[in-house]
Write an enzyme that holds these catalytic residues in place. Structure first.
Site, PDB file in Angstrom:
ATOM      1  N   GLU A 142       1.008  -1.304  -0.437  1.00 36.68           N
ATOM      2  CA  GLU A 142      -0.104  -0.083  -0.020  1.00 36.68           C
ATOM      3  C   GLU A 142       1.056   1.146   0.084  1.00 36.68           C
ATOM      4  O   GLU A 142       0.677   2.166  -0.276  1.00 36.68           O
ATOM      5  CB  GLU A 142      -0.813   0.075   1.664  1.00 36.68           C
ATOM      6  CG  GLU A 142      -1.859   1.332   1.812  1.00 36.68           C
ATOM      7  CD  GLU A 142      -2.562   1.107  -0.057  1.00 36.68           C
ATOM      8  OE1 GLU A 142      -3.384   0.176   0.399  1.00 36.68           O
ATOM      9  OE2 GLU A 142      -3.127   2.219  -0.573  1.00 36.68           O
ATOM     10  N   VAL A 145       2.096   3.435  -3.654  1.00 36.51           N
ATOM     11  CA  VAL A 145       1.399   5.032  -3.992  1.00 36.51           C
ATOM     12  C   VAL A 145       0.507   5.551  -2.843  1.00 36.51           C
ATOM     13  O   VAL A 145       0.327   4.886  -2.271  1.00 36.51           O
ATOM     14  CB  VAL A 145       0.524   4.114  -5.093  1.00 36.51           C
ATOM     15  CG1 VAL A 145       0.768   4.905  -5.805  1.00 36.51           C
ATOM     16  CG2 VAL A 145       1.656   3.303  -5.655  1.00 36.51           C
ATOM     17  N   GLY A 147       1.542   7.344  -0.749  1.00 28.34           N
ATOM     18  CA  GLY A 147       2.354   7.373   0.818  1.00 28.34           C
ATOM     19  C   GLY A 147       0.890   7.443   1.941  1.00 28.34           C
ATOM     20  O   GLY A 147       0.516   5.925   1.717  1.00 28.34           O
ATOM     21  N   ASP A 214       9.164   9.010 -10.816  1.00 24.18           N
ATOM     22  CA  ASP A 214       8.881   8.090  -9.170  1.00 24.18           C
ATOM     23  C   ASP A 214       7.084   8.225  -9.637  1.00 24.18           C
ATOM     24  O   ASP A 214       6.872   7.028  -9.603  1.00 24.18           O
ATOM     25  CB  ASP A 214       8.718   9.432  -8.115  1.00 24.18           C
ATOM     26  CG  ASP A 214       8.344   9.278  -6.880  1.00 24.18           C
ATOM     27  OD1 ASP A 214       8.138   7.997  -6.524  1.00 24.18           O
ATOM     28  OD2 ASP A 214       7.507   9.398  -7.604  1.00 24.18           O
ATOM     29  N   LYS A 218       4.382   4.791  -9.678  1.00 24.74           N
ATOM     30  CA  LYS A 218       2.899   4.953  -8.985  1.00 24.74           C
ATOM     31  C   LYS A 218       2.337   3.965  -9.645  1.00 24.74           C
ATOM     32  O   LYS A 218       1.384   3.592  -9.966  1.00 24.74           O
ATOM     33  CB  LYS A 218       3.055   5.939  -8.164  1.00 24.74           C
ATOM     34  CG  LYS A 218       3.901   5.810  -7.368  1.00 24.74           C
ATOM     35  CD  LYS A 218       4.026   7.144  -6.339  1.00 24.74           C
ATOM     36  CE  LYS A 218       4.987   7.195  -5.673  1.00 24.74           C
ATOM     37  NZ  LYS A 218       4.986   8.428  -5.084  1.00 24.74           N
TER      38      LYS A 218
HETATM   39  N1  LIG Z   1      10.398   8.713   1.997  1.00 18.13           N
HETATM   40  C1  LIG Z   1       8.949   8.591   2.157  1.00 18.13           C
HETATM   41  O1  LIG Z   1       7.904   9.620   1.904  1.00 18.13           O
HETATM   42  C2  LIG Z   1       8.545   6.850   1.083  1.00 18.13           C
HETATM   43  C3  LIG Z   1       7.582   7.684   0.912  1.00 18.13           C
HETATM   44  C4  LIG Z   1       6.314   6.153  -0.105  1.00 18.13           C
HETATM   45  C5  LIG Z   1       7.562   5.079  -0.690  1.00 18.13           C
HETATM   46  N2  LIG Z   1       8.729   5.269  -0.043  1.00 18.13           N
HETATM   47  C6  LIG Z   1       9.691   4.372  -0.527  1.00 18.13           C
HETATM   48  O2  LIG Z   1      10.095   3.645   1.099  1.00 18.13           O
HETATM   49  C7  LIG Z   1      11.312   2.975   0.971  1.00 18.13           C
HETATM   50  C8  LIG Z   1      11.727   3.462   2.097  1.00 18.13           C
HETATM   51  O3  LIG Z   1      12.370   4.817   2.189  1.00 18.13           O
HETATM   52  P1  LIG Z   1      12.951   6.255   3.160  1.00 18.13           P
HETATM   53  O4  LIG Z   1      12.820   7.051   2.284  1.00 18.13           O
HETATM   54  O5  LIG Z   1      12.670   4.862   4.561  1.00 18.13           O
HETATM   55  O6  LIG Z   1      14.643   5.548   2.438  1.00 18.13           O
HETATM   56  P2  LIG Z   1      15.959   6.134   3.638  1.00 18.13           P
HETATM   57  O7  LIG Z   1      14.992   7.176   4.390  1.00 18.13           O
HETATM   58  O8  LIG Z   1      17.152   6.243   2.358  1.00 18.13           O
HETATM   59  O9  LIG Z   1      16.254   4.207   4.332  1.00 18.13           O
HETATM   60  C9  LIG Z   1      16.392   2.865   4.132  1.00 18.13           C
HETATM   61  C10 LIG Z   1      17.106   2.443   4.898  1.00 18.13           C
HETATM   62  O10 LIG Z   1      17.741   0.745   4.154  1.00 18.13           O
HETATM   63  C11 LIG Z   1      18.789   0.936   4.824  1.00 18.13           C
HETATM   64  N3  LIG Z   1      19.378   0.076   3.200  1.00 18.13           N
HETATM   65  C12 LIG Z   1      19.821   0.609   2.666  1.00 18.13           C
HETATM   66  N4  LIG Z   1      20.630  -0.223   1.887  1.00 18.13           N
HETATM   67  C13 LIG Z   1      21.206  -1.160   2.543  1.00 18.13           C
HETATM   68  C14 LIG Z   1      21.607  -2.228   2.483  1.00 18.13           C
HETATM   69  N5  LIG Z   1      21.937  -2.074   1.031  1.00 18.13           N
HETATM   70  N6  LIG Z   1      21.545  -2.550   3.710  1.00 18.13           N
HETATM   71  C15 LIG Z   1      20.766  -2.608   4.871  1.00 18.13           C
HETATM   72  N7  LIG Z   1      20.502  -1.530   4.844  1.00 18.13           N
HETATM   73  C16 LIG Z   1      20.455  -0.668   3.806  1.00 18.13           C
HETATM   74  C17 LIG Z   1      19.401   2.255   5.059  1.00 18.13           C
HETATM   75  O11 LIG Z   1      19.554   2.293   6.130  1.00 18.13           O
HETATM   76  P3  LIG Z   1      21.022   3.104   7.091  1.00 18.13           P
HETATM   77  O12 LIG Z   1      19.610   3.402   8.312  1.00 18.13           O
HETATM   78  O13 LIG Z   1      21.934   2.087   7.410  1.00 18.13           O
HETATM   79  O14 LIG Z   1      21.564   4.148   6.048  1.00 18.13           O
HETATM   80  C18 LIG Z   1      18.318   3.020   6.240  1.00 18.13           C
HETATM   81  O15 LIG Z   1      17.890   2.130   7.644  1.00 18.13           O
HETATM   82  C19 LIG Z   1      11.912   2.809  -0.213  1.00 18.13           C
HETATM   83  O16 LIG Z   1      11.502   2.052  -1.514  1.00 18.13           O
HETATM   84  C20 LIG Z   1      11.082   4.565  -1.199  1.00 18.13           C
HETATM   85  O17 LIG Z   1      10.759   4.409  -2.686  1.00 18.13           O
HETATM   86  C21 LIG Z   1       9.586   6.150   0.934  1.00 18.13           C
END
Ligand SMILES: NC(=O)c1ccc[n+]([C@@H]2O[C@H](COP(=O)([O-])OP(=O)(O)OC[C@H]3O[C@@H](n4cnc5c(N)ncnc54)[C@H](OP(=O)(O)O)[C@@H]3O)[C@@H](O)[C@H]2O)c1
Length: 452
Positions: A142, A145, A147, A214, A218
């Site tokens: 969910e 797409v 948030g 992006d 979606k």
């Molecule tokens: N941010 C948003 O508003 C949002 C909205 C909708 C969907 N999403 C989706 O949600 C997902 C996460 O996004 P996010 O914004 O939370 O990303 P983020 O803040 O960059 O967090 C990524 C996390 O994954 C860990 N990580 C990355 N590569 C890794 C690896 N090779 N091995 C182990 N750990 C690893 C990072 O570790 P460290 O903490 O140690 O760096 C971090 O904890 C993505 O698929 C994104 O497209 C995000």
């Protein structure tokens, strides 16, 4: 970690007093989901019938400060996926690999999966959903797409009886923040982007958002669910917002429109046309007033009619909320001993090229300010079955004898419109087609005032 109170009043599965969850990734979304699970843990446990326990969290950097107990963290993500004590994996790393590999291993290993990973689901979702269904497991996404907006579950469940005719949405918050700033304050793209970056609404490298990738992922996901057929992101036509100027926004305004980056997917007689591009949207359309960080998707079903779902399209808490909602669904399913409810998409969707798009168009041309210009333009367009519906003209530079005209066409086939534009600049008449965009809405909106 504080323990969750026992809930003795609810029927309990004697074999399962707790549901154990392993998280992969603990960044923006991971911490939002974790905070919600902590803050609302009693209510969540009551809704499931047993508490949820986060037993391990996989990350990359062991030095970062975290809001969860240190002993939960590990850099060995495979160990989480193979841990026999883990019932559900939440993947919040992002990107194709290692996330894709880990999800596949989790599903092969009998674990339900929740993910927010739009790129992975858009590109490999069909295979992963099939694997989940084969293994009678849940794979929920969910949060991938919109948030915090419930979109995928309503399409899969409440709206499932409908034939979706069309869906159209603002599915990228960064571009909506930029376009809102340009519209409301007359800013140019580069300035609005710089401000969005300074305020944390846009990444240092904004390509994925401003160039429409992006939104492309979606719309591929939403279209696949809505039409029940696998739509690859490559089949979704994509344009971003870099070329939009404040001049076009001002002309849109005087003509009665606002400019939005829309994702549109529609079922036509001979296939599905899916596209992402900036669009002139009538100001009275429900999506036109969705501004800033808000996202919204407007769905037309054959029985339900029009439905619009809107809310915060990104961010730690809203996206965390969607992840936790999926997790609760999985946990309830585990509690009742149900099989997973992954619904595989059919392969082999017939998708259409953007050339098949039929819509109105806006275009802005710099012309020589002399007799017969309008006639020449109208004739050239007419030769390609494109007819003009409205226009606005002003003198641009009297010393150079240049004028600027904006036109709105009647609906026409996009292939014809492109050919007409290519045929337009006969020397001495049209100096340049400065911009063009697609216009949404069957009827024409033209307001009577003149652009400054
Ligand atoms: N941010 C948003 O508003 C949002 C909205 C909708 C969907 N999403 C989706 O949600 C997902 C996460 O996004 P996010 O914004 O939370 O990303 P983020 O803040 O960059 O967090 C990524 C996390 O994954 C860990 N990580 C990355 N590569 C890794 C690896 N090779 N091995 C182990 N750990 C690893 C990072 O570790 P460290 O903490 O140690 O760096 C971090 O904890 C993505 O698929 C994104 O497209 C995000």
């Amino acid at each position: 970690m504080a323990s969750v109170p026992q809930i003795n009043s609810l029927p309990r599965d004697p074999l399962r007093d707790v549901i154990r969850v392993g998280m992969l990734g603990f960044g923006t979304v991971g911490t939002g989901a974790y905070r919600m699970l902590q803050d609302n843990r009693e209510a969540i446990a009551r809704k499931i019938g047993v508490p949820i326990e986060i037993v391990r969290i996989g990350i990359k950097d062991t030095e970062k400060p975290r809001i969860a107990p240190t002993e939960l963290f590990t850099t060995d993500l495979k160990a989480i996926v193979y841990d026999p004590n883990v019932d559900v994996i939440i993947e919040l790393i992002g990107g194709l690999d290692p996330a894709g590999d880990l999800i596949e291993q989790a599903l092969r290993n009998g674990k339900h999966v929740v993910t927010a990973n739009k790129e992975l689901i858009a590109k490999r979702g069909a295979k992963l959903v099939e694997l989940a269904a084969k293994n009678r497991l849940d794979l929920h996404f969910e949060a991938a797409v919109g948030g915090g907006i419930p979109l995928i579950q309503p399409l899969k469940h409440q709206l499932a009886g409908n034939d979706v005719i069309r869906l159209m949405g603002i599915v990228n918050g960064t571009t909506n923040v930029i376009l809102t700033k340009m519209s409301q304050e007359g800013a140019e793209f580069e300035d609005a982007l710089a401000e969005a970056q300074a305020k944390g609404y846009a990444e240092a490298d904004p390509t994925s958002d401003v160039d429409g990738f992006d939104a492309q992922y979606k719309i591929a996901i939403l279209a696949s669910i809505a039409f029940g057929k696998e739509i690859s992101p490559d089949a979704v036509y994509r344009e971003g917002i870099r070329k939009i100027t404040k001049k076009d926004i001002a002309y849109a305004d005087v003509l009665g429109y606002t400019i939005k980056l829309l994702g549109i997917a529609e079922a036509k007689d001979d296939g599905i046309l899916a596209r992402v591009h900036p669009t002139f949207l009538p100001k009275d359309h429900p999506l036109a007033s969705v501004n800033g960080v808000y996202n919204a998707v407007w769905i037309q079903g054959d029985f339900v009619g029009d439905v619009m779902l809107s809310g915060r399209g990104a961010g730690s808490d809203p996206t965390g909320s969607a992840v936790v909602g999926d997790l609760i669904d999985v946990c309830r399913n585990i509690r009742i001993g149900g099989a997973g409810n992954a619904i595989p998409y059919e392969p082999g969707a017939k998708t259409l090229s953007i050339d098949e798009n039929v819509t109105r168009f806006y275009f802005r041309a710099i012309v020589s300010d002399k007799p017969k210009v309008l006639g020449t333009i109208a004739m050239t367009l007419g030769d390609h079955d494109v007819s003009l519906a409205a226009m606005e003209m002003r003198v641009l530079d009297p010393s150079k004898n240049l004028g600027e005209i904006v036109f709105l066409t009647h609906p026409c086939k996009e292939a014809n419109f492109r050919k007409a534009l290519a045929a337009l600049p006969p020397t001495g008449v049209v100096e340049e087609v400065a911009s063009w965009m697609r216009v949404e809405g069957a009827s024409l909106v033209v307001e009577a005032t003149r652009a400054e």
